[in-house]
Every structure is written in structure tokens, then in C-alpha cells.
Design a protein around this motif. Structure first.
Motif: not given
Length: 404
Positions: A388-404
Motif C-alpha cells: 500500500e505504501k508503494c501504491l500511494h507513493q506512486k499516486k503522489f509522484f505520478a500526479g494522478r490516480g490512474d496507475l497502470l
């Protein structure tokens, strides 16, 4: 596809001759405040890396942080117990190793030099985002990420002022255990020190990988060519090139971590630049603990080649941007020193090489001009990732919620 010369070489080579070839290490520029002029500046450039103890007295704390990090060394449910136990047991031995290479790691010295010199070039390449302020944030040693984040705030970045910062990984090849862990730590401190209101804090973007950048490839290839030139002509073509990178636990590899593939991409690009002049292999070093790690091990590979009578070998650090204990002790003193053959050598690390510093400036310049928050690859999670930590970190730095 043939590799081109570094994009920064033509635009910044003159700058490097004036800046990058100094014999002494540069000091930091004065703090950058938010009233500094510049249409899109100032910009903080934060170098992310593992770090290393600058003195033997810092070894214990360094190891404690390292073995507590489940992203780098996953020990399961017993991490909180096994981590401190392993670090305490290893501290005396590791202290001796750092004493043998001069009393500490040079990684902070090189990181501060590289970041400072790169920012000088970047001010010329990208005046619209200048001035560029260099920072270093280490995962396990001073300056720690939290300390660096606090310094950013003290220098006038953040706190609702619309300032921007670039997290620039100094691991050319992405791994969840290295770059991912550093970004997790940066995200943690962002939330602690600035809160979760994304409109008020520092505007972050990420340079998360650069495994085949021409400047990186050319610098490594040139260092290999310099070492090959030390062999007699009749032996030169048969020298085995052993590209050595820090290994990963197989549990991380099997989760789908991109690191092995990206390291292999760097190796192939370097060999392409060398016109595949020599036989070569990719090997792995620095395994820790009893669990299975990615192999073949560098030390075992050298031993086996020597048994076969092949004693002309060049070890090439392929995933490190400067010297540290893995090159100065593990490769130089253990692998090469214990092998006892004059034909076994190591190519120089990147350190203060001006071509490499130009490459760093070119990477940062292209990133700033692109307007991207991170690479497309960073938006893609590992197939078996459950963090979950990786998920939320990626969402923050990607600047969007649509991770692949």
C-alpha cells in the motif's frame, strides 16, 4: 540501434571544461529563496541515493537503518527483530572494511560534487528554471531524507509558495528496493512536514531511471577502453568484461522488479558502444543473508574463470555512480586482491568525470522541459506488488490516480 553521442556533449562541453574539471570539490551555493527571479525557477534538484557512513563511527547507525528497510532487505515478519540483530553482528566487520578504504565512504563527497557541478551546467542549459539548487538525500546515512526535506523548507521551498523540486535518482536502473525505497521515504517526510494538501506543498517531479542515456553509456565505455589499453595488444581482444551490479533477493526479482532487465539494458548499450569487442557477462555482488539472491555472484564468477585459466578480466561497476565500499573494498580488495592475478583489474568509477556530469545535466534539462511528473514505467506497478505504501507513493509522484 546505434547509440548517439551524449546530447549534452555539444551544448555543455565548453561549460564542463570551465566547470567540471576542477581539482577541488565545489562548495554549495547560498540558499535559494522564493523571491529569486526566473520565470519557472528556482528549482531544487534532489539527488537520491543509498548513502554511506562518512566515518567508522557512523557505521552502526547506517547498518541499523539499512537492515530495517524491508524494501531493500525483506526479512518478513521478523524484520524488527532480525534487522537489529544482523546489524549489530555485522558492525565490527564493516567498520574494519571502511577503515581499510580510508575511514569512511566517499559517496557523500562525490554526490555533493556531482550535484553542485551539474546545477551549474543546468543554470546555463535551462535559464527559465534557474537558479537550480543542489541537494543530496540519502536513505541510510547523513544527510538523511528528513534532514534534507527540512533544509528545503528552510531555504524557502514549499509552504504554499508554488516552488518545485525534482527528485533525481542516482540509481540509473530502477528497483523498488533502491529508487522505490528512496521515494517511499521522501513521500513519508513530505506528509510529515507539509501535510497531505497537495496544493500547498513543494511541487515534485521524479527522474526515476536513465539506464541507457548516451552520456552514461559513453562514460562507462570510455573507462573500459582506458583499462583495456593497459593490456598487451595480443591479449587485449580476449579480456573478459565482467559487468558487476548490486544483487537483489530473488523474492524481489520474482515479484516483477524491473532492475535486472534495466541493468542488462545498460550492459548491452555499453557493449554496443564498444562494438562488442570482447566477451562479457553480467554478474551480481553484495548478497546478504541466507535467502536466495540473483546470481551469478561476482566473486564466484572470477574464481571459476581463474580455474579455467582465464586471468585477464576487467570488473566494471555498471549500477554505481561513484566509488563506495562495494567498489573500493568488495571489488578491489576482496575480489581482485584475493584473486592475486595482475590481469584482473577494475574500470574507473564515474565519480567526477565531466562527461558524466554533462549527462546528468542533460537528463535533468530534458526532464524539466518535458513537463512530465515521472516516466510511464514508474506508473506501472510490479505484477505481484501488494504494498500500500508503494501504491500511494506512486499516486503522489505520478500526479494522478490512474496507475497502470
Amino acid at each position: 540501434m546505434p547509440l548517439m553521442k551524449p546530447a549534452a556533449q555539444s551544448s555543455a562541453s565548453g561549460l564542463t571544461r570551465r566547470v567540471g574539471q576542477r581539482s577541488t570539490f565545489a562548495s554549495f551555493a547560498p540558499p535559494v529563496m522564493q523571491d529569486t527571479t526566473g520565470s519557472k525557477g528556482p528549482t531544487a534538484i534532489v539527488f537520491l541515493n543509498m548513502g554511506g557512513p562518512s566515518t567508522t563511527g557512523e557505521v552502526g547507525d547506517f547498518l541499523s537503518r539499512l537492515f530495517a528497510d524491508a524494501d531493500l532487505i525483506p526479512l518478513g515478519r521478523l524484520q524488527s527483530y532480525l534487522g537489529p540483530l544482523i546489524s549489530r553482528r555485522r558492525t565490527p566487520k564493516i567498520k574494519e572494511q571502511y577503515a581499510a578504504i580510508g575511514g569512511g565512504s566517499p559517496i557523500r563527497k562525490w554526490s555533493e560534487y556531482q550535484s553542485s557541478e551539474m546545477c551549474k551546467l543546468l543554470d546555463k542549459l535551462s535559464p527559465e528554471t534557474a537558479p537550480h539548487k543542489p541537494y543530496v538525500a540519502f536513505r541510510y546515512a547523513d544527510p538523511l531524507t528528513g534532514e534534507t526535506y527540512s533544509k528545503l523548507l528552510e531555504d524557502g521551498f514549499g509552504r504554499g509558495r508554488g516552488s518545485r523540486a525534482v527528485a533525481f535518482t542516482q540509481y540509473p536502473q530502477y528497483s523498488c528496493s533502491t529508487t522505490g525505497s528512496s521515494l517511499n521515504e521522501l513521500w513519508k517526510w513530505r506528509n510529515r512536514l507539509e501535510g497531505k494538501n497537495e496544493n500547498m506543498g513543494i511541487k515534485w517531479s521524479v527522474i526515476d531511471r536513465w539506464p541507457v542515456h548516451p552520456g552514461l553509456v559513453n562514460t562507462i565505455a570510455e573507462n573500459v577502453e582506458k583499462q583495456l589499453a593497459t593490456y598487451p595488444t595480443e591479449r587485449k581482444g580476449d579480456v573478459i568484461l565482467l559487468f558487476s551490479a548490486h544483487s537483489l533477493p530473488m523474492s524481489v526479482v520474482n515479484r516483477g522488479d524491473p532492475y535486472p532487465a534495466e541493468v542488462a539494458a545498460t550492459v548491452h548499450a555499453v557493449m554496443q558502444r564498444l562494438n562488442f569487442s570482447n566477451p562479457y557477462r553480467l554478474v551480481w555482488q553484495s548478497q546478504v543473508g541466507p535467502s536466495a539472491w540473483l546470481g551469478a555472484q561476482t566473486s564466484i564468477a572470477v574464481e571459476e574463470y581463474v580455474k579455467k585459466g582465464q586471468t585477464d578480466l576487467i570488473l566494471i561497476p555498471i549500477a554505481f555512480t561513484s566509488d563506495h565500499i562495494e567498489t573500493l573494498y568488495e571489488l578491489d580488495k576482496e575480489v581482485i586482491g584475493e584473486a592475486g592475478h595482475e590481469g584482473i583489474k577494475r574500470s574507473e568509477s564515474l565519480n567526477g568525470n565531466p562527461v558524466f556530469i554533462e549527462a546528468l545535466a542533460d537528463i535533468a534539462h530534458k526532464h524539466l522541459m518535458s513537463g512530465e511528473s515521472c516516466s510511464m514505467q514508474m506508473r506501472l506497478r510490479c505484477p505481484s506488488c501488494r504494498s500500500e505504501k508503494c501504491l500511494h507513493q506512486k499516486k503522489f509522484f505520478a500526479g494522478r490516480g490512474d496507475l497502470l
